[in-house]
Structure formats: C-alpha cells, structure tokens
Design an enzyme around this catalytic site. Sequence first.
Site, PDB file in Angstrom:
ATOM      1  CG  HIS A 304      89.897  14.039  21.780  1.00  0.00           C
ATOM      2  ND1 HIS A 304      89.575  14.476  23.030  1.00  0.00           N
ATOM      3  CD2 HIS A 304      89.537  12.729  21.724  1.00  0.00           C
ATOM      4  CE1 HIS A 304      89.053  13.474  23.722  1.00  0.00           C
ATOM      5  NE2 HIS A 304      89.011  12.401  22.948  1.00  0.00           N
ATOM      6  CG  ASP A 361      87.994   6.404  17.204  1.00  0.00           C
ATOM      7  OD1 ASP A 361      87.548   7.431  17.750  1.00  0.00           O
ATOM      8  OD2 ASP A 361      87.781   5.260  17.621  1.00  0.00           O
TER       9      ASP A 361
HETATM   10  C1  SDX Z   1      86.181   9.738  20.447  1.00  0.00           C
HETATM   11  O1  SDX Z   1      85.371  12.705  24.295  1.00  0.00           O
HETATM   12  C2  SDX Z   1      86.076  11.659  24.262  1.00  0.00           C
HETATM   13  O2  SDX Z   1      86.870  11.381  25.148  1.00  0.00           O
HETATM   14  C3  SDX Z   1      85.830  10.745  23.054  1.00  0.00           C
HETATM   15  C4  SDX Z   1      86.749   9.567  22.903  1.00  0.00           C
HETATM   16  C5  SDX Z   1      86.578   8.547  24.008  1.00  0.00           C
HETATM   17  O3  SDX Z   1      87.518   7.777  24.249  1.00  0.00           O
HETATM   18  O4  SDX Z   1      85.427   8.455  24.559  1.00  0.00           O
HETATM   19  O5  SDX Z   1      88.109   9.992  22.864  1.00  0.00           O
HETATM   20  C6  SDX Z   1      86.444   8.812  21.599  1.00  0.00           C
HETATM   21  O6  SDX Z   1      85.053  10.060  20.207  1.00  0.00           O
HETATM   22  C7  SDX Z   1      87.334  10.306  19.678  1.00  0.00           C
HETATM   23  C8  SDX Z   1      86.898  11.342  18.591  1.00  0.00           C
HETATM   24  C9  SDX Z   1      86.445  10.539  17.382  1.00  0.00           C
HETATM   25  N1  SDX Z   1      85.824  11.419  16.356  1.00  0.00           N
HETATM   26  C10 SDX Z   1      86.451  11.710  15.211  1.00  0.00           C
HETATM   27  O7  SDX Z   1      87.580  11.313  14.917  1.00  0.00           O
HETATM   28  C11 SDX Z   1      85.602  12.525  14.252  1.00  0.00           C
HETATM   29  C12 SDX Z   1      86.441  13.646  13.638  1.00  0.00           C
HETATM   30  N2  SDX Z   1      86.726  14.657  14.655  1.00  0.00           N
HETATM   31  C13 SDX Z   1      85.845  15.720  14.799  1.00  0.00           C
HETATM   32  O8  SDX Z   1      84.614  15.734  14.258  1.00  0.00           O
HETATM   33  C14 SDX Z   1      86.081  16.612  16.017  1.00  0.00           C
HETATM   34  O9  SDX Z   1      87.431  16.781  16.134  1.00  0.00           O
HETATM   35  C15 SDX Z   1      85.486  16.152  17.353  1.00  0.00           C
HETATM   36  C16 SDX Z   1      84.012  15.922  17.232  1.00  0.00           C
HETATM   37  C17 SDX Z   1      86.168  14.915  17.808  1.00  0.00           C
HETATM   38  C18 SDX Z   1      85.747  17.254  18.364  1.00  0.00           C
HETATM   39  O10 SDX Z   1      85.155  18.384  17.872  1.00  0.00           O
HETATM   40  P1  SDX Z   1      84.894  19.682  18.780  1.00  0.00           P
HETATM   41  O11 SDX Z   1      85.726  19.643  20.004  1.00  0.00           O
HETATM   42  O12 SDX Z   1      83.426  19.876  18.944  1.00  0.00           O
HETATM   43  O13 SDX Z   1      85.494  20.834  17.896  1.00  0.00           O
HETATM   44  P2  SDX Z   1      84.740  21.560  16.726  1.00  0.00           P
HETATM   45  O14 SDX Z   1      83.896  20.590  15.960  1.00  0.00           O
HETATM   46  O15 SDX Z   1      84.081  22.759  17.315  1.00  0.00           O
HETATM   47  O16 SDX Z   1      85.965  21.970  15.794  1.00  0.00           O
HETATM   48  C19 SDX Z   1      86.833  23.032  16.179  1.00  0.00           C
HETATM   49  C20 SDX Z   1      87.510  23.474  14.879  1.00  0.00           C
HETATM   50  C21 SDX Z   1      86.510  23.746  13.746  1.00  0.00           C
HETATM   51  O17 SDX Z   1      87.104  24.689  12.872  1.00  0.00           O
HETATM   52  P3  SDX Z   1      86.651  26.249  12.979  1.00  0.00           P
HETATM   53  O18 SDX Z   1      85.173  26.277  12.654  1.00  0.00           O
HETATM   54  O19 SDX Z   1      86.929  26.656  14.422  1.00  0.00           O
HETATM   55  O20 SDX Z   1      87.521  26.951  11.986  1.00  0.00           O
HETATM   56  O21 SDX Z   1      88.355  22.394  14.418  1.00  0.00           O
HETATM   57  C22 SDX Z   1      87.868  21.938  13.150  1.00  0.00           C
HETATM   58  C23 SDX Z   1      86.441  22.407  13.033  1.00  0.00           C
HETATM   59  O22 SDX Z   1      86.083  22.568  11.651  1.00  0.00           O
HETATM   60  N3  SDX Z   1      87.931  20.474  13.172  1.00  0.00           N
HETATM   61  C24 SDX Z   1      88.250  19.715  12.132  1.00  0.00           C
HETATM   62  C25 SDX Z   1      88.238  18.407  12.610  1.00  0.00           C
HETATM   63  N4  SDX Z   1      87.891  18.398  13.904  1.00  0.00           N
HETATM   64  C26 SDX Z   1      87.700  19.692  14.246  1.00  0.00           C
HETATM   65  N5  SDX Z   1      88.568  20.029  10.838  1.00  0.00           N
HETATM   66  C27 SDX Z   1      88.854  18.962  10.037  1.00  0.00           C
HETATM   67  N6  SDX Z   1      88.864  17.659  10.434  1.00  0.00           N
HETATM   68  C28 SDX Z   1      88.548  17.353  11.709  1.00  0.00           C
HETATM   69  N7  SDX Z   1      88.554  16.079  12.097  1.00  0.00           N
END
Ligand code: SDX
Length: 427
Positions: A304, A361
Amino acid sequence: MSKTVKLTIDDATYEFPIVEGSQGERAIDISTLRQRTGMITLDVGYANTGSCTSRITFMDGERGILRYRGIPVEQLAQHSSFVETAYLLIFGSLPTQRELTRFSVLLNDASLVHEDMKVFYQNFPRASHPMGILSAMVNALRSFYPELQDVEEEVDVTVTRLLSKVRTLAAMSYKISRGHTVVYPRPDLSYCANFLNMMFNSPVKPYVIDDEMVAALNVFWILHADHEQNCSTSTVRMVGSGRVNLYASISAGIAALWGPLHGGANQAVIEMLQDIAASGRSPRHYIERAKDRNDSFRLMGFGHRVYKTYDPRARIIKGTCDRVLAKQRIVDPLLDIAHEVEELALKDDYFLEHHLYPNVDFYSGIMLRAMGIPTNMFTVMFAIGRLPGWIAQWKESMDDNEWKLCRPRQIYTGPPQIDYVPVKSRG
Ligand code: SDX
C-alpha cells in the site's frame, strides 16, 4: 518545532511556511515556490505531495489508523450502518435519529432508475465489464436529472439520488448481463438488503434476506467508504476542480478505481489465487516470484502506498469473511491458499523490509464470492462503498474557497525547437 523551512538555491535562500494538521502531520507550503524561485517540485506519483487540506478522513500509515470524521473505522464497522456512515462522511457528523430517518426515506424515494435507461444496457455487448457500464450509466444520469437551479438543494438532492441509484444501476447490469428480468428496489428493505434482493431475487427462486449477509455487506461498504486522497478520490477532486457536475466527476472516479493496482485489486486477488490453485505450484513459488525484480508478478492484495503496516480494514474484513463462510457453510480452497500466502509473506524479510502487508483487497474477494457476487462485479462493490467518500470529498472541494483548478506542471525532456518538414521531404 520550526514554523518555516529554508531552501537555498544557488546563492539565494528562501523561506517557506510549515503547515500542521490537527493530528500533527506537517507539510511545507510551496504555493509560492515557482513565482519566487522559478522552480517547481517533481514528485512522480505524488507520494510526497499533499493536494489539499481535508477534514474528512485521517489515516496514519505507520500506525494503521483510519478514522472518518474522527471516528475509528473499527467502531463504525462494529456499531454503525453504511447509510449512517455515508451521512457522517458527507454531512460531517453522525445524524440524529430524525436526520437518519429522513435520509433513509430520501434514499428509498430515489432508488428507481428512469425506465428509458434500461435500453442502454441492452446495447452493451454481453461481455462488457460492469465497471465500464457503471461509469457510463452514472454519467448518463446527468442527462436524466439536470441540475436544479438552487445549488444547495441541487447538491443534497443529487447526493441522495446518486447514492441510491448506484445500487440499482449495479444490480441492473448484473441481471441484464445474465438475461434475467430486472428486480426493482423495495421501499420496505434497508439500503444493503435492497441491493442483495435486487441482485439475487428471481421469480423462480425468491431471495430470502439473510441478516448476517446484510450485516456483512454493511461492514464491507463501511470499510470502503473513504480513504483520503487515493487515486480515484484525487481523480474526482481533479475533475470536479473544473466545476464539473457531480455525476461526471463520480463517473471519472469509477474509471480510476477500475485498475488492478487500485480498486481492481480485489478481482485480481481472486484471479491470482485461482491461478495458484490451478498451477499446482506451491504458494512459496509465487512468493519467490513476487520478490524477483525481473518478474512482473506482484502479490495482489499486498502492499500500500500509505499503510506500512497491516491495513486496519483487512483485519476486519478477514473476520467478516470467516463469518460469511461459516454462515454459508462454504469451504473455499482459495481461503486456505490465501492464509498460506499471508503466513509465508509475513515471515519473509523481503515483505517485511518493503513493509508489504495485506490490504483491504486481500480477503474481500473471498467474502464477496461467498456472498454470491460474481468476480467481475467485485470492483463495482468497491465503487458503491467508496461513493460516499467521493461525494464528501467533491463537496468539500466545491465548498472550499481555497480550492483551485487542478493543473500540475511538468519537467519537459523532449527535443529542443525544430522546424516543420513537409511530408515530401521526409524520406
Ligand atoms: C487500494 O491509496 C489508497 O488508499 C488505495 C486504497 C483505497 O482504499 O482507496 O487503499 C485501495 O488500491 C489498495 C491497493 C490495492 N492494490 C494491490 O493490492 C496491488 C498490489 N500492490 C501493489 O502493486 C503496490 O503495493 C501498490 C500499487 C498498492 C503501492 O505501490 P507503491 O506505493 O507505488 O510502491 P512501489 O510500486 O513503488 O513498490 C515499492 C517496492 C518495490 O520494490 P523495489 O523496486 O523498491 O525493490 O515494493 C515492491 C515493489 O516491487 N512491491 C511489491 C508489491 N507492492 C510493492 N512487491 C511484490 N508484491 C507487491 N504487491
């Protein structure tokens, strides 16, 4: 603590005020930055940028806190209803009994959808995604319900109309997609019971209202009702900042919610768990894939932008999900996989170091499945729940005299000036 911050650029030093929120959050007010320094800030994805001040929802991502108008979401999930929580978010305080009764009557009165709108559904291809249909139909509401002259009355009437009709529009898209007759809202049913009845009642198998399913749906929608400046809410504010009507602003929010990184994650979680089940590979294999930077696979439902600990909503949904499964006497193999994935991830250094925990989720799709909601409608369920938050945030921005047209800047990295070349000279 400092009230200002100094920024030195080349040989000039500039001072900017620090603003502090009611819960101690601090920000640097850079609203005069460009006019004084000629520079802008760059923050791709806005991870470090506040777009507004707001009195609606407070989140603390480090401590896993979520409050609507100051009330912890855990207390609202335990004691409130979705309609009462919607009133709290939109109008700013819990309603008196009289206010709640009037609000419920207005919602009931507005629950029908203009008969002429049914024809739109007939012309969507059968395989259309319900989120695309919902976004289009909410926008179409504006054509059937033009704005009233009196702005105050307009907003209140539009708010209840939209909150009420969104259920009917969603249930209609489900019934019509299956070639079934549409079930009309009933004035004797509560908000959530009405939705379940419109979804599942049929002439051959009358739907029996189950109070536990109604209670679970109230909790689900309460937990989704608002979440400060997330992607879709920021979209609603941005579209609204051009003085766009509420229907079109909400339609844009629905579109923004659709993606698998945002509200579409609940559908993506189920599809991921189904893939894991079908692959015959262990959840450990998928945990390792999620950690591999060369693999595009991500653990859906984990991570998140704000929460760097367990999403408080996920904890509540997990308990509600267990209750729904027990009540329905369902043993869902996907739940066992989800539990194993969560257990492995929460012991894995990669997930702990990246602060990746289950979000709202991760378990919600398993609960919705057990309630009989089709997978492609999971994000529609999220949208119905988020509607009060979108409305409250749109309303707050409209009422806020400080609110301006949203128009971010950029840093240009394209070619310098070049001259036009006629097509015959381009080779
Ligand atoms: C919602 O914003 C809100 O409030 C949203 C929400 C709401 O109520 O409105 O809470 C609802 O959207 C919840 C989130 C639902 N999405 C997912 O579950 C999809 C999976 N999660 C990710 O794609 C990710 O965690 C995000 C998009 C939710 C957040 O990503 P960020 O903050 O942009 O972080 P990032 O993509 O820059 O990742 C940071 C690091 C990376 O690794 P490095 O390159 O730094 O080594 O964390 C890793 C990413 O690869 N990472 C993950 C991961 N999420 C982040 N690695 C594996 N699995 C994951 N799910």
